[in-house]
Scaffold this motif. Structure first.
Motif, PDB file in Angstrom:
ATOM      1  N   LEU A 269       0.824  -1.207   0.000  1.00  0.00           N
ATOM      2  CA  LEU A 269       0.000   0.000   0.000  1.00  0.00           C
ATOM      3  C   LEU A 269       0.863   1.264   0.000  1.00  0.00           C
ATOM      4  N   ASP A 270       1.998   1.239   0.717  1.00  0.00           N
ATOM      5  CA  ASP A 270       2.920   2.379   0.705  1.00  0.00           C
ATOM      6  C   ASP A 270       3.417   2.660  -0.706  1.00  0.00           C
ATOM      7  N   THR A 271       3.751   1.575  -1.424  1.00  0.00           N
ATOM      8  CA  THR A 271       4.258   1.720  -2.795  1.00  0.00           C
ATOM      9  C   THR A 271       3.217   2.369  -3.694  1.00  0.00           C
ATOM     10  N   TYR A 272       1.992   1.867  -3.648  1.00  0.00           N
ATOM     11  CA  TYR A 272       0.944   2.418  -4.509  1.00  0.00           C
ATOM     12  C   TYR A 272       0.587   3.850  -4.111  1.00  0.00           C
ATOM     13  N   GLU A 273       0.593   4.138  -2.822  1.00  0.00           N
ATOM     14  CA  GLU A 273       0.283   5.501  -2.389  1.00  0.00           C
ATOM     15  C   GLU A 273       1.360   6.481  -2.857  1.00  0.00           C
ATOM     16  N   ARG A 274       2.620   6.084  -2.709  1.00  0.00           N
ATOM     17  CA  ARG A 274       3.715   6.974  -3.121  1.00  0.00           C
ATOM     18  C   ARG A 274       3.674   7.246  -4.618  1.00  0.00           C
ATOM     19  N   LEU A 275       3.470   6.183  -5.406  1.00  0.00           N
ATOM     20  CA  LEU A 275       3.415   6.358  -6.858  1.00  0.00           C
ATOM     21  C   LEU A 275       2.210   7.207  -7.266  1.00  0.00           C
ATOM     22  N   SER A 276       1.084   6.985  -6.595  1.00  0.00           N
ATOM     23  CA  SER A 276      -0.130   7.729  -6.944  1.00  0.00           C
ATOM     24  C   SER A 276       0.002   9.210  -6.608  1.00  0.00           C
ATOM     25  N   ARG A 277       0.651   9.511  -5.485  1.00  0.00           N
ATOM     26  CA  ARG A 277       0.840  10.917  -5.121  1.00  0.00           C
ATOM     27  C   ARG A 277       1.694  11.631  -6.159  1.00  0.00           C
ATOM     28  N   GLY A 278       2.757  10.959  -6.596  1.00  0.00           N
ATOM     29  CA  GLY A 278       3.597  11.568  -7.634  1.00  0.00           C
ATOM     30  C   GLY A 278       2.837  11.759  -8.941  1.00  0.00           C
ATOM     31  N   LEU A 279       2.005  10.793  -9.293  1.00  0.00           N
ATOM     32  CA  LEU A 279       1.209  10.885 -10.514  1.00  0.00           C
ATOM     33  C   LEU A 279       0.235  12.053 -10.456  1.00  0.00           C
ATOM     34  N   VAL A 280      -0.490  12.182  -9.336  1.00  0.00           N
ATOM     35  CA  VAL A 280      -1.479  13.247  -9.190  1.00  0.00           C
ATOM     36  C   VAL A 280      -0.799  14.614  -9.168  1.00  0.00           C
ATOM     37  N   ARG A 281       0.342  14.684  -8.491  1.00  0.00           N
ATOM     38  CA  ARG A 281       1.055  15.962  -8.396  1.00  0.00           C
ATOM     39  C   ARG A 281       1.562  16.410  -9.768  1.00  0.00           C
ATOM     40  N   GLN A 282       2.004  15.460 -10.585  1.00  0.00           N
ATOM     41  CA  GLN A 282       2.612  15.818 -11.870  1.00  0.00           C
ATOM     42  C   GLN A 282       1.587  15.985 -12.991  1.00  0.00           C
ATOM     43  N   ASP A 283       0.617  15.059 -13.090  1.00  0.00           N
ATOM     44  CA  ASP A 283      -0.270  15.035 -14.264  1.00  0.00           C
ATOM     45  C   ASP A 283      -1.712  15.436 -13.980  1.00  0.00           C
ATOM     46  N   ARG A 284      -2.110  15.470 -12.723  1.00  0.00           N
ATOM     47  CA  ARG A 284      -3.476  15.826 -12.342  1.00  0.00           C
ATOM     48  C   ARG A 284      -4.531  15.038 -13.145  1.00  0.00           C
ATOM     49  N   PRO A 285      -4.542  13.740 -13.038  1.00  0.00           N
ATOM     50  CA  PRO A 285      -5.516  12.948 -13.806  1.00  0.00           C
ATOM     51  C   PRO A 285      -6.920  13.059 -13.223  1.00  0.00           C
ATOM     52  N   PHE A 297      -5.865  -7.176   0.415  1.00  0.00           N
ATOM     53  CA  PHE A 297      -6.661  -7.470   1.604  1.00  0.00           C
ATOM     54  C   PHE A 297      -8.125  -7.534   1.179  1.00  0.00           C
ATOM     55  N   PHE A 298      -8.979  -7.959   2.107  1.00  0.00           N
ATOM     56  CA  PHE A 298     -10.398  -8.103   1.799  1.00  0.00           C
ATOM     57  C   PHE A 298     -11.144  -6.835   2.235  1.00  0.00           C
ATOM     58  N   TYR A 299     -11.700  -6.167   1.240  1.00  0.00           N
ATOM     59  CA  TYR A 299     -12.367  -4.888   1.477  1.00  0.00           C
ATOM     60  C   TYR A 299     -13.539  -5.058   2.443  1.00  0.00           C
ATOM     61  N   GLN A 300     -13.597  -4.161   3.434  1.00  0.00           N
ATOM     62  CA  GLN A 300     -14.642  -4.093   4.465  1.00  0.00           C
ATOM     63  C   GLN A 300     -14.618  -5.286   5.427  1.00  0.00           C
ATOM     64  N   ILE A 301     -13.775  -6.263   5.176  1.00  0.00           N
ATOM     65  CA  ILE A 301     -13.592  -7.362   6.122  1.00  0.00           C
ATOM     66  C   ILE A 301     -12.422  -7.040   7.048  1.00  0.00           C
ATOM     67  N   GLU A 302     -11.339  -6.514   6.466  1.00  0.00           N
ATOM     68  CA  GLU A 302     -10.186  -6.080   7.239  1.00  0.00           C
ATOM     69  C   GLU A 302     -10.314  -4.568   7.445  1.00  0.00           C
ATOM     70  N   ALA A 303     -10.720  -4.180   8.620  1.00  0.00           N
ATOM     71  CA  ALA A 303     -11.092  -2.790   8.884  1.00  0.00           C
ATOM     72  C   ALA A 303      -9.920  -1.826   8.735  1.00  0.00           C
ATOM     73  N   GLY A 304      -8.746  -2.206   9.246  1.00  0.00           N
ATOM     74  CA  GLY A 304      -7.590  -1.308   9.215  1.00  0.00           C
ATOM     75  C   GLY A 304      -7.162  -0.942   7.799  1.00  0.00           C
ATOM     76  N   PRO A 305      -6.839  -1.931   6.968  1.00  0.00           N
ATOM     77  CA  PRO A 305      -6.444  -1.625   5.586  1.00  0.00           C
ATOM     78  C   PRO A 305      -7.547  -0.926   4.799  1.00  0.00           C
ATOM     79  N   THR A 306      -8.818  -1.282   5.068  1.00  0.00           N
ATOM     80  CA  THR A 306      -9.924  -0.631   4.367  1.00  0.00           C
ATOM     81  C   THR A 306      -9.958   0.864   4.680  1.00  0.00           C
ATOM     82  N   ALA A 307      -9.801   1.203   5.973  1.00  0.00           N
ATOM     83  CA  ALA A 307      -9.791   2.609   6.370  1.00  0.00           C
ATOM     84  C   ALA A 307      -8.615   3.348   5.742  1.00  0.00           C
ATOM     85  N   ARG A 308      -7.483   2.665   5.666  1.00  0.00           N
ATOM     86  CA  ARG A 308      -6.323   3.327   5.073  1.00  0.00           C
ATOM     87  C   ARG A 308      -6.531   3.577   3.577  1.00  0.00           C
ATOM     88  N   LEU A 309      -7.162   2.639   2.882  1.00  0.00           N
ATOM     89  CA  LEU A 309      -7.421   2.817   1.456  1.00  0.00           C
ATOM     90  C   LEU A 309      -8.304   4.042   1.229  1.00  0.00           C
TER      91      LEU A 309
END
Length: 531
Positions: A269-285, A297-309
């Motif tokens: 998740l750290d990897t995808y967040e870091r890459l996405s932030r750079g993408l949004v900052r540079q290209d504004r998609p 992870f399993f969405y809405q089953i694992e509360a912690g990762p779901t909240a972070r997403l």
């Protein structure tokens, strides 16, 4: 003075050699037919990625067709089977790595799995060769019946036993953009027909010196190229101002062996967040896309990762389409689903799509009572539940039609999404299973065709690659190579008008099916009348 190697002299000598070899008085060469069948199998494979010899598809069947006169009908079936076996083994070799490395099966078992699949697929060119041998004394049957028969068999392969339309012959011509524009009327089957028609015409020219079939095939090619040039000018014309939609792709390049390791969940998740932030900052998609099961992870089953997403989406301030496994309850039993979620800032979950066409032996076991001993090759063990139907996801005034993994090779699924209102197609996939084999390249090329067939942008986001954005003409607008971590964005323009293929579907293929049936019935009646 005549140049000793002029084309006329070469063709005349070739005719003499071929006629001499096929004459009744000349002794047959025992290995000649086998060599011809093997040559066709190898040429067919060489026409596809990653060999990329797509011009070879125009003559790939000529060696096989050339040796059929030396064989009996049963022998022709065997030669076609051999050609198919060689072709599918050399183009699907990567299956061994998948089932051995990720399925944990011993090498002999992995080789057996490949052999069984290729033996099944080889039955289709075997039947084609059997028909060609039966119609040998009917030049008109060859000239007008064999190409529809090939398409008929491809269509059956694409639908029988859940369907496996991988590397249909027409797909080899993906780089030939002008030619493949006809797919907005006929789908990939029209290009397959044109290729086989040309192969048959060349084989007839060499066997009988008849030029007319080749002239007709050349005329069909010229018409197709003329139509393609016209359509390219139309489709590539400058769109209306303000119609553009910028989409950004994130290719995490997460190794499959650690993808589902809980210790790597936060790192992923750290990897995808870091890459996405750079993408949004540079290209504004307008939309960020993560690949299939990017969130491990399993969405809405694992509360912690779901909240972070959800927090990641809020921080990005941009809608996110993400692949993630989900849980549904069927008859009181929890079932896995392969899902794509559309998440928007301040709104949360606004759309969900569940994969409909599951991978046999990967996401479920067909004929489970019979094949109870087969182990699934998925990291999260268990039977997946297919989704119920298309679920076009609304994002502002744009509608996303989602295809997960190898759903992109089934045009009927893309057609349902487009007819359900989708103005662009998004294919999220995880091709990490295939490593650096030819499979990711083959998969990517087949996805390209959905853009041409329905004249919508095709956005393809893959975990390890190849991620790409295809314009409605099939042109590659942007891409990320295999095995690289990074991001890319592109401006796409949603669909304007529905295509003939979107309206009528596989009408051309059905015409070929009916033509083949009529040819077979006519041949049987003709043979009975002679007797």
């Amino acid at each position: 003075m005549i140049w000793p190697f002029s084309p006329d002299i070469v063709v005349q000598r070739l005719f003499v050699r071929l006629k001499f070899r096929s004459s009744p008085s000349s002794p047959p060469r025992p290995w000649g037919p086998v060599v011809g069948a093997v040559a066709s199998g190898l040429l067919l494979s060489a026409a596809f990625p990653k060999f990329d010899g797509f011009p070879l598809a125009w003559i790939a069947l000529v060696p096989l067709l050339g040796v059929l006169p030396q064989a009996s009908p049963a022998g022709a079936f065997r030669l076609g089977f051999l050609a198919g076996l060689v072709h599918f083994t050399t183009s699907l070799y990567w299956i061994v790595h998948v089932v051995q490395h990720y399925g944990g099966l011993p090498l002999p078992v992995a080789l057996s799995a490949l052999g069984l699949l290729c033996a099944y697929l080889a039955l289709y060119p075997a039947v084609f060769s059997w028909l060609a041998r039966h119609w040998l004394d009917r030049p008109s049957g060859w000239a007008w019946g064999l190409a529809p028969a090939w398409v008929c068999l491809e269509w059956i392969r694409a639908h029988l036993l859940t369907g496996f339309p991988w590397n249909l012959l027409g797909y080899s011509q993906g780089p030939f953009l002008t030619l493949i524009q006809m797919a907005d009327m006929t789908g990939v089957y029209g290009v397959s027909w044109l290729l086989v028609q040309t192969n048959v015409a060349v084989a007839l020219l060499l066997r009988t010196s008849k030029v007319r079939p080749l002239l007709i095939a050349s005329l069909c090619i010229a018409i197709s190229l003329g139509y393609g040039s016209w359509r390219l000018q139309q489709v590539d014309s400058p769109p209306h101002a303000g119609d553009g939609f910028r989409v950004g792709l994130v290719q995490g390049n997460i190794d499959q062996s650690v993808k589902w390791d809980p210790a790597y969940q936060k790192k992923t998740l750290d990897t995808y967040e870091r890459l996405s932030r750079g993408l949004v900052r540079q290209d504004r998609p307008d939309l960020v896309v993560w690949p299939e099961t990017a969130a491990p992870f399993f969405y809405q089953i694992e509360a912690g990762p779901t909240a972070r997403l959800h927090q990641i989406v809020e921080n990005l301030g941009t809608p996110l389409l993400v692949g993630i496994p989900g849980i549904v309850r069927t008859d009181g039993t929890a079932k896995l689903q392969n899902q794509a979620l559309l998440l928007e800032p301040s709104r949360g979950l606004t759309g969900r799509y569940s994969k409909r066409h599951l991978v046999p032996f990967g996401e479920y076991v067909p004929l489970k009572k019979v094949l109870f001993f087969v182990e699934k090759l998925v990291a999260a063990a268990g039977d997946f539940q297919p989704g119920g139907g298309p679920a076009a996801l609304l994002l502002g005034r744009h509608v996303l039609g989602v295809l997960i993994c190898y759903e992109a090779i089934f045009p009927e699924l893309a057609r349902e999404e487009v007819r359900n209102g989708a103005t662009m197609l998004v294919n999220i996939t995880n091709d990490a299973w295939f490593d650096h084999s030819s499979a990711p390249y083959q998969h990517k090329e087949m996805a390209r065709w959905r853009a041409v067939e329905f004249r919508v942008p095709m956005v393809r986001c893959a975990n390890t690659g190849i991620s790409a954005v295809f314009a409605p003409s099939g042109k590659t607008v942007a891409s990320l190579p295999l095995g690289r971590r990074g991001t890319v964005s592109a401006l796409v323009y949603p669909a304007r008008t529905p295509t003939l293929y979107a309206r009528l579907g596989d009408l051309f293929a059905w015409i070929c099916v009916l033509t083949t049936a009529a040819s077979a019935i006519y041949g049987a009646l003709r043979k009975r009348t002679r007797k």
